[in-house]
Design a protein around this motif. Structure first.
Motif, PDB file in Angstrom:
ATOM      1  N   GLU A 199     -31.266  -6.039 -15.943  1.00 47.92           N
ATOM      2  CA  GLU A 199     -30.337  -7.178 -15.839  1.00 47.92           C
ATOM      3  C   GLU A 199     -29.019  -6.760 -15.202  1.00 47.92           C
ATOM      4  N   ALA A 200     -28.548  -5.567 -15.602  1.00 49.82           N
ATOM      5  CA  ALA A 200     -27.285  -5.062 -15.044  1.00 49.82           C
ATOM      6  C   ALA A 200     -27.441  -4.835 -13.545  1.00 49.82           C
ATOM      7  N   ALA A 201     -28.635  -4.258 -13.204  1.00 50.96           N
ATOM      8  CA  ALA A 201     -28.876  -4.011 -11.784  1.00 50.96           C
ATOM      9  C   ALA A 201     -28.928  -5.328 -11.018  1.00 50.96           C
ATOM     10  N   ALA A 242     -23.888  -9.617  -8.033  1.00 55.88           N
ATOM     11  CA  ALA A 242     -22.431  -9.502  -7.835  1.00 55.88           C
ATOM     12  C   ALA A 242     -22.128  -8.894  -6.467  1.00 55.88           C
ATOM     13  N   ASP A 243     -22.948  -7.873  -6.126  1.00 51.34           N
ATOM     14  CA  ASP A 243     -22.729  -7.240  -4.818  1.00 51.34           C
ATOM     15  C   ASP A 243     -22.995  -8.231  -3.694  1.00 51.34           C
ATOM     16  N   GLU A 244     -24.103  -8.990  -3.869  1.00 52.64           N
ATOM     17  CA  GLU A 244     -24.427  -9.984  -2.849  1.00 52.64           C
ATOM     18  C   GLU A 244     -23.340 -11.066  -2.763  1.00 52.64           C
ATOM     19  N   ALA A 293     -27.658  -8.127 -12.055  1.00 49.81           N
ATOM     20  CA  ALA A 293     -26.298  -8.701 -12.039  1.00 49.81           C
ATOM     21  C   ALA A 293     -25.442  -8.017 -11.006  1.00 49.81           C
ATOM     22  N   LYS A 294     -25.620  -6.677 -10.972  1.00 50.15           N
ATOM     23  CA  LYS A 294     -24.828  -5.910 -10.002  1.00 50.15           C
ATOM     24  C   LYS A 294     -25.213  -6.304  -8.575  1.00 50.15           C
ATOM     25  N   LYS A 295     -26.558  -6.472  -8.421  1.00 46.26           N
ATOM     26  CA  LYS A 295     -27.035  -6.855  -7.104  1.00 46.26           C
ATOM     27  C   LYS A 295     -26.496  -8.236  -6.724  1.00 46.26           C
TER      28      LYS A 295
END
Length: 329
Positions: A44-46, A52-54, A48-50
């Motif tokens: 989920e963090a990944a 967020a990064d996108e 979310a991070k992805k």
């Protein structure tokens, strides 16, 4: 336990072993669940991070696009302002040039106008000088014409009695002076100037006049005739007639020479006998002219000795100022 199911110690050991095994299984399960949870959280963090990064990438792209657009708009605005400024400067320069050209043209036109006005003024002055010279010469010539030699009209026909006779009209004058001398005829019959009348009829009839006269007996008369009545200008009366008055200014007798003068002064007449002022401030006849004639009267048949002795009166014009309403005196 297989050998002795009732063995308490073995049962206790088994229970402990089972309990331990259960605890280990539980711990293992919890560890597995924890690992799964951590994996899930990591995923989920990944994610979310992805995401967020996108999102950040998208926002960065949008920001870059917005900044690029803003930059382009700013550049376009700056270019437009620069163009507007250049156009304004070009317009101002053109207006300045047009103004300078207009001012230069106006200055040239003003100079040309001034030069034309000065030339016109000079030409007008020259024309005026020429006209004045011509006027003076014309007046001098007319002056010569109205300074006359002696004229000596005479009447001897009895039908001429009781009337007065005039010379041809001398002209229009502001001043006229003449010498008169009676050679023969009734002593009280007068002679002198008739003047200030309105325009005569086509037959020469006078509708009105002012008469300034003397006789050989040393008397003078001055009066107006309005076509019906006389107005004595020496001593006014209500009788509608005029009288003779003695004057020491008159040279008495036949062949004596007397100088009579009629002068316009400030719009009124003054009259003189031999240089002496007799009357001044005589009002003009309404619509009267500046015309002047010499005249002499003939007495009644009972007063004259005609045809035996003709009536003879001599006169000449000695000085005159011609009336010209278009020029200053």
């Amino acid at each position: 336990m297989k050998t002795n199911p009732n063995d308490a110690e073995a049962k206790k050991l088994l229970e402990e072993a089972q309990k331990k095994q259960a605890e280990e299984n539980k711990a293992k399960q919890e560890a597995a669940e924890k690992a799964a949870a951590e994996k899930k959280a990591a995923a989920e963090a990944a994610a979310a991070k992805k995401a967020a990064d996108e999102k950040a990438k998208k926002e960065a792209a949008e920001k870059a696009a917005a900044e690029k657009k803003a930059k382009e708009e700013a550049e376009a605005k700056a270019a437009a302002e620069k163009k507007a400024k250049e156009e304004a400067e070009a317009k101002a320069a053109a207006e300045k040039k047009a103004k300078e050209e207009a001012e230069a043209k106006a200055k040239e036109e003003a100079a040309a106008k001034k030069a034309a006005e000065e030339l016109a003024k000079k030409e007008a002055a020259e024309k005026k000088a020429v006209e004045e010279k011509a006027r003076q010469e014309a007046l001098a010539e007319l002056q010569k014409k109205f300074t006359t030699d002696w004229e000596s009209p005479q009447l001897s026909d009895i039908e001429d009695c009781g009337y007065f006779y005039t010379s041809p009209e001398f002209g229009q004058f502001d001043m006229i002076e003449g010498e008169f001398s009676k050679k023969s005829g009734y002593v009280k019959s007068a002679y002198g100037f008739v003047f200030g009348y309105t325009k005569p009829s086509s037959t020469g009839k006078l509708y009105n006049y002012i008469r300034f006269e003397i006789n050989t007996d040393g008397e003078y008369a001055l009066y107006k005739w309005d076509g019906k009545n006389y107005t004595d200008l020496v001593e006014p009366n209500d009788e509608g007639t005029a009288y003779f008055y003695p004057s020491t200014a008159i040279n008495k007798g036949y062949n004596a020479i007397n100088k009579l003068k009629v002068q316009v002064n400030d719009g009124k007449y003054d009259v003189y006998i031999n240089g002496r002022l007799i009357k001044q401030g005589i009002e003009f006849i309404p619509r009267g002219t500046y015309g002047v004639m010499g005249f002499f009267s003939v007495g009644q048949a009972t007063q004259e000795d005609m045809p035996n002795t003709p009536v003879v009166v001599s006169y000449r014009i000695t000085d005159a100022i011609i009336h010209n309403p278009n020029v200053e005196k």
